[in-house]
Scaffold this motif. Sequence first.
Motif, PDB file in Angstrom:
ATOM      1  N   THR A 207       0.851  -1.194   0.000  1.00 25.40           N
ATOM      2  CA  THR A 207       0.000   0.000   0.000  1.00 25.40           C
ATOM      3  C   THR A 207       0.886   1.244   0.000  1.00 25.40           C
ATOM      4  OG1 THR A 207      -1.690  -1.213   1.243  1.00 25.40           O
ATOM      5  CG2 THR A 207      -1.851   1.191   1.225  1.00 25.40           C
ATOM      6  N   THR A 208       0.619   2.148  -0.916  1.00 26.79           N
ATOM      7  CA  THR A 208       1.511   3.291  -1.102  1.00 26.79           C
ATOM      8  C   THR A 208       0.774   4.618  -1.164  1.00 26.79           C
ATOM      9  OG1 THR A 208       1.393   2.998  -3.507  1.00 26.79           O
ATOM     10  CG2 THR A 208       3.233   1.931  -2.355  1.00 26.79           C
TER      11      THR A 208
ATOM     12  N   ALA B 255       1.106   2.863   5.372  1.00 21.21           N
ATOM     13  CA  ALA B 255       1.474   2.815   3.951  1.00 21.21           C
ATOM     14  C   ALA B 255       2.860   3.401   3.750  1.00 21.21           C
ATOM     15  CB  ALA B 255       0.456   3.586   3.110  1.00 21.21           C
ATOM     16  N   HIS B 256       3.499   2.995   2.655  1.00 19.07           N
ATOM     17  CA  HIS B 256       4.802   3.549   2.313  1.00 19.07           C
ATOM     18  C   HIS B 256       4.641   4.958   1.751  1.00 19.07           C
ATOM     19  CE1 HIS B 256       7.772   0.543   3.141  1.00 19.07           C
ATOM     20  NE2 HIS B 256       7.083  -0.399   2.530  1.00 19.07           N
TER      21      HIS B 256
ATOM     22  N   LEU C 112      -3.766   7.413  -2.151  1.00 18.78           N
ATOM     23  CA  LEU C 112      -3.514   6.157  -1.451  1.00 18.78           C
ATOM     24  C   LEU C 112      -4.157   5.012  -2.212  1.00 18.78           C
ATOM     25  CD1 LEU C 112      -2.621   4.631   1.236  1.00 18.78           C
ATOM     26  CD2 LEU C 112      -4.975   5.042   2.012  1.00 18.78           C
ATOM     27  N   SER C 113      -3.377   3.967  -2.458  1.00 16.23           N
ATOM     28  CA  SER C 113      -3.918   2.787  -3.130  1.00 16.23           C
ATOM     29  C   SER C 113      -3.328   1.530  -2.492  1.00 16.23           C
ATOM     30  CB  SER C 113      -3.581   2.800  -4.625  1.00 16.23           C
ATOM     31  OG  SER C 113      -4.260   3.850  -5.285  1.00 16.23           O
ATOM     32  N   GLY C 114      -4.177   0.519  -2.356  1.00 18.95           N
ATOM     33  CA  GLY C 114      -3.729  -0.746  -1.789  1.00 18.95           C
ATOM     34  C   GLY C 114      -4.880  -1.491  -1.153  1.00 18.95           C
TER      35      GLY C 114
ATOM     36  N   THR D 164     -10.139  -4.203   3.586  1.00 23.67           N
ATOM     37  CA  THR D 164     -10.372  -2.786   3.331  1.00 23.67           C
ATOM     38  C   THR D 164      -9.544  -2.392   2.116  1.00 23.67           C
ATOM     39  OG1 THR D 164     -10.633  -2.387   5.711  1.00 23.67           O
ATOM     40  CG2 THR D 164     -10.365  -0.460   4.294  1.00 23.67           C
ATOM     41  N   ARG D 165     -10.214  -1.884   1.093  1.00 23.84           N
ATOM     42  CA  ARG D 165      -9.528  -1.517  -0.149  1.00 23.84           C
ATOM     43  C   ARG D 165      -9.502  -0.004  -0.313  1.00 23.84           C
ATOM     44  NH1 ARG D 165      -8.455  -5.971  -2.996  1.00 23.84           N
ATOM     45  NH2 ARG D 165      -9.710  -7.838  -2.560  1.00 23.84           N
TER      46      ARG D 165
END
Length: 395
Positions: free
Chosen positions: A131-132, A162-163, A142-144, A200-201
Amino acid sequence: MTDLASVLQNRDELIATISAGAAERERHGTDPHDQVDMVRKSGLTTLTLDESLGGPGGGVVDLMAFVMDLAEADPIVAHILRSHYLQPQMLRRLPPGPVRDRWAKEILTGKVFGNATSERDGALGTAQYATTLTPSGNGWKLSGAKYYSTGTAFSDWVMVVAHLDDRRVARINLPLDRTGIEVQDDWDGIGQHRTGTGTTRFTDVTVTEDDFVQVSDRDQPRIASDVPLMQLYLQALIAGILRSVVTDARDLLTSRTRTFDHAPAPVPAQDPVLLATIGQLSATAYTVETAVRAAAADIDAAYDSERRGDPDPELFARASLSAAQVKVHADQVGLTAAAAIFDVGGASSASRSKNLDRHWRNIRTLTLHNPTSYKAIAIGDLLVNKTPLPGNGYF
């Protein structure tokens, strides 16, 4: 400011209300939204928020006492709030200012926080995430996908890890109604199954600087840590469940009116074999609860050193060891006790309507959070070879 005594004064009434119908809710798979809301409205979600931030200032010993009470009433509700109680500890590390004040206010107004940490790729417990956060305009996207997001389906906010880049990891709080966040009800565990422990997306979720709580370097040596608290929380849940095992076993035995022709006593409640089983269950519950309280005191001692401005590595190492030792013991004796309840009831105790198997199912699910055997190996390696405990997300 809310003082500790005021927050705790109606605890017994709250626990009794939540306990009513808990077994039936579990059997029918009913989400305990109302019960979580009761805890929220009681003010107990602020329990460990520092007095300097307007909270009651309860310690880990206070928290574990409440968690055990709540888990005895309904371990599903108690488990849902696990990640929420991480927030006050994190706020203590933030410098005075608007960021800390903002999140403290959210807690004080009764907001509940969930989590989005675990992923299905990479070694468990490390700070490696798919997740980044990608720079976009004046903020980030944010996506992941996160899994085992316990409590998030019942929360107002979700803390996402997240990164931020190749080196830094960010912890951000996002409202659940923000565009691009999808909470899925896909947890089908045999136990603790209405805890909202699903997926959780995050799909191109807009993130601003105001959403950030903490940014850390994943390679920076760890001294102060909340991992012992989060690990011990699971054993507090088991301790509460074991109290219910004792109560249900006692009630089951006293409800029996007949026994076998070859039993050592004509009345089940006078059968020395069955009485010994009850006694053993009681001793198990007491021992696990006592161990949880002792480990909680060790964690409080570590946190106290941090509050004084000089976090003591030895105290945090002691806290980590204590929590790990409690897990190794509680996991083993807890499962045995939850199975032994059927020894006092005979064939009728297996009736689905009694739902006595929920104790074993719930404890077994909790023990699977991370391997008991690996924790035992780490403890043994520390004691024999002086190898430090792993500095990951499970110690």
